[in-house]
Design a protein around this motif. Structure first.
Motif, PDB file in Angstrom:
ATOM      1  N   VAL A   1       0.859  -1.181   0.000  1.00 40.17           N
ATOM      2  CA  VAL A   1       0.000   0.000   0.000  1.00 40.17           C
ATOM      3  C   VAL A   1       0.899   1.235   0.000  1.00 40.17           C
ATOM      4  O   VAL A   1       1.823   1.333   0.795  1.00 40.17           O
TER       5      VAL A   1
ATOM      6  N   GLU B   1       1.034   5.451   0.218  1.00 39.65           N
ATOM      7  CA  GLU B   1       0.301   6.652   0.627  1.00 39.65           C
ATOM      8  C   GLU B   1       1.097   7.874   0.223  1.00 39.65           C
ATOM      9  O   GLU B   1       2.334   7.860   0.298  1.00 39.65           O
ATOM     10  N   HIS B   2       0.381   8.902  -0.216  1.00 35.59           N
ATOM     11  CA  HIS B   2       1.029  10.176  -0.521  1.00 35.59           C
ATOM     12  C   HIS B   2       0.081  11.299  -0.118  1.00 35.59           C
ATOM     13  O   HIS B   2      -1.127  11.202  -0.310  1.00 35.59           O
ATOM     14  N   THR B   3       0.649  12.364   0.402  1.00 37.43           N
ATOM     15  CA  THR B   3      -0.137  13.533   0.791  1.00 37.43           C
ATOM     16  C   THR B   3       0.178  14.672  -0.167  1.00 37.43           C
ATOM     17  O   THR B   3       1.335  15.065  -0.321  1.00 37.43           O
TER      18      THR B   3
ATOM     19  N   THR C   1      -7.778   3.007  -5.133  1.00 44.01           N
ATOM     20  CA  THR C   1      -7.205   4.291  -4.744  1.00 44.01           C
ATOM     21  C   THR C   1      -8.226   5.042  -3.900  1.00 44.01           C
ATOM     22  O   THR C   1      -9.333   5.302  -4.352  1.00 44.01           O
ATOM     23  N   THR C   2      -7.838   5.389  -2.672  1.00 44.18           N
ATOM     24  CA  THR C   2      -8.765   6.004  -1.724  1.00 44.18           C
ATOM     25  C   THR C   2      -8.251   7.369  -1.273  1.00 44.18           C
ATOM     26  O   THR C   2      -7.177   7.456  -0.683  1.00 44.18           O
TER      27      THR C   2
ATOM     28  N   GLU D   1      -8.541  10.895   1.087  1.00 43.50           N
ATOM     29  CA  GLU D   1      -9.060  11.479   2.336  1.00 43.50           C
ATOM     30  C   GLU D   1      -8.834  12.981   2.220  1.00 43.50           C
ATOM     31  O   GLU D   1      -7.725  13.409   1.910  1.00 43.50           O
TER      32      GLU D   1
ATOM     33  N   LYS E   1      -4.844  13.265   1.412  1.00 45.91           N
ATOM     34  CA  LYS E   1      -4.062  12.031   1.483  1.00 45.91           C
ATOM     35  C   LYS E   1      -4.684  11.017   0.527  1.00 45.91           C
ATOM     36  O   LYS E   1      -5.898  10.821   0.517  1.00 45.91           O
TER      37      LYS E   1
ATOM     38  N   ARG F   1      -4.348   7.002  -0.878  1.00 45.61           N
ATOM     39  CA  ARG F   1      -3.812   5.665  -0.568  1.00 45.61           C
ATOM     40  C   ARG F   1      -4.102   4.741  -1.752  1.00 45.61           C
ATOM     41  O   ARG F   1      -5.252   4.634  -2.194  1.00 45.61           O
TER      42      ARG F   1
ATOM     43  N   ASN G   1      -3.783   0.796  -3.006  1.00 52.08           N
ATOM     44  CA  ASN G   1      -3.571  -0.592  -2.609  1.00 52.08           C
ATOM     45  C   ASN G   1      -3.284  -1.387  -3.880  1.00 52.08           C
ATOM     46  O   ASN G   1      -4.144  -1.522  -4.750  1.00 52.08           O
TER      47      ASN G   1
END
Length: 147
Positions: A57, A59-61, A84-85, A87, A102, A104, A106
């Protein structure tokens, strides 16, 4: 009598035109500035996560700022794939305030080159902006068959 009727009709049209031109628009008539929030990324709109193993997984902000004179509202954010999720902040972002989104990804069930697009819908002009995650996912090793 015809002159009076014509005068009344023309006066009515003139009053309507004056009222219509006085309505608030997206632009400030004095400066020509757009009266909307401005979604400005403070880093790149694209993130390359390199090469990962299938199942990892990432993650990038993405950091951004409201450079406009009015509160920025992120109405919705969609992704090109269920893997792709995003936030994001649900409250309005005040003028000259920074915030972040953010994302994410997977990689389970994914292999090969990947480009995932996240579309940010907001009260801006244009009404949406795009963010991207890209990279390569190496296929998971196949389990050996039992002998």
């Amino acid at each position: 009598m015809k002159k009076l009727a014509a005068f009344v009709i023309l006066s009515g049209i003139a009053i309507m035109l004056v009222n219509c031109s006085g309505s608030e628009s997206k632009k400030d008539s004095k400066t020509g500035d757009i009266k909307l929030p401005v979604f400005t990324l403070t880093d790149s709109s694209s993130f390359d996560f390199g090469t990962i193993q299938e199942g990892e997984v990432v993650e990038h902000t993405f950091h951004f700022k409201n450079d406009g004179p009015y509160p920025l509202i992120l109405n919705n954010i969609t992704s090109s794939c269920g893997c792709t999720t995003p936030e994001w902040p649900r409250d309005p972002i005040a003028p000259n305030t920074a915030s972040s989104i953010k994302v994410r990804f997977n990689s389970k069930g994914k292999s090969g080159p990947q480009v995932k697009t996240v579309t940010v819908y907001a009260n801006t002009d244009p009404a949406y902006s795009e963010l991207r995650l890209r990279g390569i996912v190496n296929a998971a090793p196949k389990p050996e068959a039992a002998k």
